[in-house]
Design a protein around this motif. Structure first.
Motif, mmCIF file in Angstrom:
data_model
loop_
_atom_site.group_PDB
_atom_site.id
_atom_site.type_symbol
_atom_site.label_atom_id
_atom_site.label_comp_id
_atom_site.label_asym_id
_atom_site.label_seq_id
_atom_site.Cartn_x
_atom_site.Cartn_y
_atom_site.Cartn_z
ATOM 1 N N ALA A 159 -0.678 9.668 9.024
ATOM 2 C CA ALA A 159 -1.429 8.106 7.386
ATOM 3 C C ALA A 159 -1.050 6.651 7.355
ATOM 4 O O ALA A 159 -1.541 6.017 7.525
ATOM 5 C CB ALA A 159 -1.180 9.282 5.985
ATOM 6 N N VAL A 160 0.843 6.662 7.584
ATOM 7 C CA VAL A 160 0.987 5.774 7.492
ATOM 8 C C VAL A 160 0.851 4.860 8.237
ATOM 9 O O VAL A 160 0.322 3.608 8.560
ATOM 10 C CB VAL A 160 2.895 5.747 7.253
ATOM 11 N N ALA A 161 0.856 5.664 9.693
ATOM 12 C CA ALA A 161 0.920 4.508 11.082
ATOM 13 C C ALA A 161 -1.097 4.348 11.256
ATOM 14 O O ALA A 161 -0.795 2.878 11.295
ATOM 15 C CB ALA A 161 0.577 5.665 11.785
ATOM 16 N N ARG A 162 -2.261 5.370 10.546
ATOM 17 C CA ARG A 162 -3.103 4.406 11.081
ATOM 18 C C ARG A 162 -3.456 3.775 9.763
ATOM 19 O O ARG A 162 -4.356 2.449 10.167
ATOM 20 C CB ARG A 162 -3.586 5.965 10.466
ATOM 21 N N ALA A 163 -2.588 3.579 8.113
ATOM 22 C CA ALA A 163 -2.729 3.161 7.476
ATOM 23 C C ALA A 163 -2.697 1.355 8.000
ATOM 24 O O ALA A 163 -3.281 0.268 7.677
ATOM 25 C CB ALA A 163 -2.618 3.038 6.123
ATOM 26 N N ALA A 164 -1.271 1.370 8.208
ATOM 27 C CA ALA A 164 -0.662 0.499 9.430
ATOM 28 C C ALA A 164 -1.394 -0.657 9.464
ATOM 29 O O ALA A 164 -1.436 -1.854 10.549
ATOM 30 C CB ALA A 164 0.868 0.586 9.351
ATOM 31 N N ALA A 165 -2.420 0.241 10.825
ATOM 32 C CA ALA A 165 -3.154 -0.468 11.831
ATOM 33 C C ALA A 165 -4.477 -1.110 11.021
ATOM 34 O O ALA A 165 -4.621 -2.410 12.055
ATOM 35 C CB ALA A 165 -4.070 0.839 12.521
ATOM 36 N N ARG A 166 -4.456 -1.162 9.749
ATOM 37 C CA ARG A 166 -5.675 -2.053 9.234
ATOM 38 C C ARG A 166 -5.303 -2.844 8.284
ATOM 39 O O ARG A 166 -5.606 -3.794 7.079
ATOM 40 C CB ARG A 166 -6.640 -1.195 8.978
ATOM 41 N N PHE A 167 -3.591 -2.896 7.854
ATOM 42 C CA PHE A 167 -3.221 -3.114 6.925
ATOM 43 C C PHE A 167 -1.651 -4.158 7.165
ATOM 44 O O PHE A 167 -1.268 -3.258 8.242
ATOM 45 C CB PHE A 167 -3.028 -2.842 5.330
ATOM 46 N N ASN A 168 -1.444 -5.599 7.159
ATOM 47 C CA ASN A 168 -0.070 -6.156 7.633
ATOM 48 C C ASN A 168 0.503 -5.774 6.949
ATOM 49 O O ASN A 168 1.537 -6.167 6.652
ATOM 50 C CB ASN A 168 -0.987 -7.443 7.847
ATOM 51 N N GLY A 169 0.539 -5.786 5.717
ATOM 52 C CA GLY A 169 1.819 -5.243 4.732
ATOM 53 C C GLY A 169 2.302 -4.217 4.799
ATOM 54 O O GLY A 169 2.458 -3.527 5.391
ATOM 55 N N PRO A 170 3.270 -4.279 3.740
ATOM 56 C CA PRO A 170 4.337 -2.669 3.549
ATOM 57 C C PRO A 170 2.836 -1.694 3.187
ATOM 58 O O PRO A 170 2.359 -1.978 1.953
ATOM 59 C CB PRO A 170 5.204 -3.156 2.377
ATOM 60 N N VAL A 171 3.628 -0.551 4.052
ATOM 61 C CA VAL A 171 3.082 0.566 4.091
ATOM 62 C C VAL A 171 4.190 1.851 3.898
ATOM 63 O O VAL A 171 4.545 2.022 4.836
ATOM 64 C CB VAL A 171 2.436 0.840 4.615
ATOM 65 N N LEU B 2 0.841 -0.664 -0.527
ATOM 66 C CA LEU B 2 -0.328 0.020 -0.073
ATOM 67 C C LEU B 2 0.802 1.088 -0.043
ATOM 68 O O LEU B 2 2.089 1.430 0.956
ATOM 69 C CB LEU B 2 -1.006 -0.170 0.858
ATOM 70 N N ILE B 3 0.378 2.205 -0.733
ATOM 71 C CA ILE B 3 1.234 3.121 -0.825
ATOM 72 C C ILE B 3 0.133 4.696 -0.518
ATOM 73 O O ILE B 3 -0.870 4.432 -1.748
ATOM 74 C CB ILE B 3 1.504 3.796 -2.222
ATOM 75 N N VAL B 4 0.305 5.241 0.207
ATOM 76 C CA VAL B 4 -0.673 6.103 0.676
ATOM 77 C C VAL B 4 -0.590 7.563 0.277
ATOM 78 O O VAL B 4 0.694 7.950 0.168
ATOM 79 C CB VAL B 4 -1.048 6.498 1.888
ATOM 80 N N THR B 5 -1.491 7.844 -0.536
ATOM 81 C CA THR B 5 -1.149 8.955 -1.331
ATOM 82 C C THR B 5 -2.442 10.077 -1.054
ATOM 83 O O THR B 5 -3.179 9.999 -0.209
ATOM 84 C CB THR B 5 -0.772 9.113 -2.665
#
Length: 256
Positions: free
Chosen positions: A232-244, A218-221
């Protein structure tokens, strides 16, 4: 060969206006000799030229017609027709319905309609639209942004990148992103609206979409002004176990 890899270069990702070091949304997607300018937000044409001339772009793909994703089409028009660019043919332009008339409305200053089609060979997107551009196959799906808007899956040599454009979480995006190598997903909203229509992802939503679609990365933009990229990266990583990762302007990602 390394040059044949599917590559994503971030030209900018600011919203809703450019900052001094970050243009609005725009990306260069390439594989081998094929290069596509994907979204043309304010300031991205300048950054595009760090990598490729406008007359070397094989196509332009636009997710929706908000200015932070499309405004540099106006300056690209002048570059293509009235400057040092010499086009062999109009640049293929894929965008939402009405894109040619929208451009002409802004560009026309008299009784004669500006010759938009002399600069761009316009193709209107529809849900499920698919096109081959050189080494790239691009499949577009309609998404939920309150106006005509599209996400895209770009594939080359067995590798895949999915770009959300601007959208709330929706089934079309999840289906499009199924088992993609990279999901480039917006994280505009600091929090979901308590009332009214949701038209953007929160970081948690981005992580959730990546998780449900089984994306490899996942790349957040398009991170909103009330969030930092690290948040944004930390909050997305709470829901996704792959690389962010964060789509830092100027960064090139190799995919697959």
């Amino acid at each position: 060969m390394a040059s044949d890899l599917l590559r994503l270069t971030v030209l900018g990702c600011a919203t809703p206006y450019a900052s001094v070091d970050n243009p609005c949304s725009g990306y260069l997607v390439s594989s081998g000799a094929t290069r596509v300018w994907m979204d043309a937000g304010s300031g991205t044409l300048a950054q595009l030229q760090r990598h490729v001339r406008l007359d070397e772009v094989d196509a332009i793909w636009i997710s929706h017609l908000h200015a932070d994703h499309s405004a540099d089409l106006l300056t690209a028009y002048y570059a293509a027709l009235y400057a040092d660019i010499r086009l062999a043919a109009p640049i293929p332009l894929y965008g939402p319905p009405g894109i040619a008339d929208r451009l002409a409305h802004f560009l026309t200053n008299g009784s004669t309609r500006s010759p938009v089609e002399s600069a761009f060979a316009v193709h209107e997107l529809a849900d499920g639209h698919r096109v081959r551009v050189g080494a790239l196959t691009m499949t577009s799906r309609a998404v939920a942004h309150g106006i005509p808007a599209f996400a895209v899956r770009v594939e080359a040599e067995g590798r895949s990148l999915v770009y959300s454009g601007d959208t709330a979480p929706c089934a079309n995006l999840t289906q499009l992103a199924e088992e993609c190598d990279v999901l480039l997903c917006e994280a505009e909203s600091a929090q979901a609206p308590t009332e009214g229509e949701q038209v953007h992802h929160t970081p948690e939503d981005a992580g959730g979409t990546a998780d449900v679609s089984r994306a490899g990365r996942l790349i957040v933009t398009h991170v909103g002004r009330f969030l930092t990229p690290d948040q944004a990266v930390a909050r997305a990583a709470a829901r996704f176990n792959g690389p962010v990762d964060y789509a830092a302007p100027g960064t090139t990602f190799s995919i697959g």
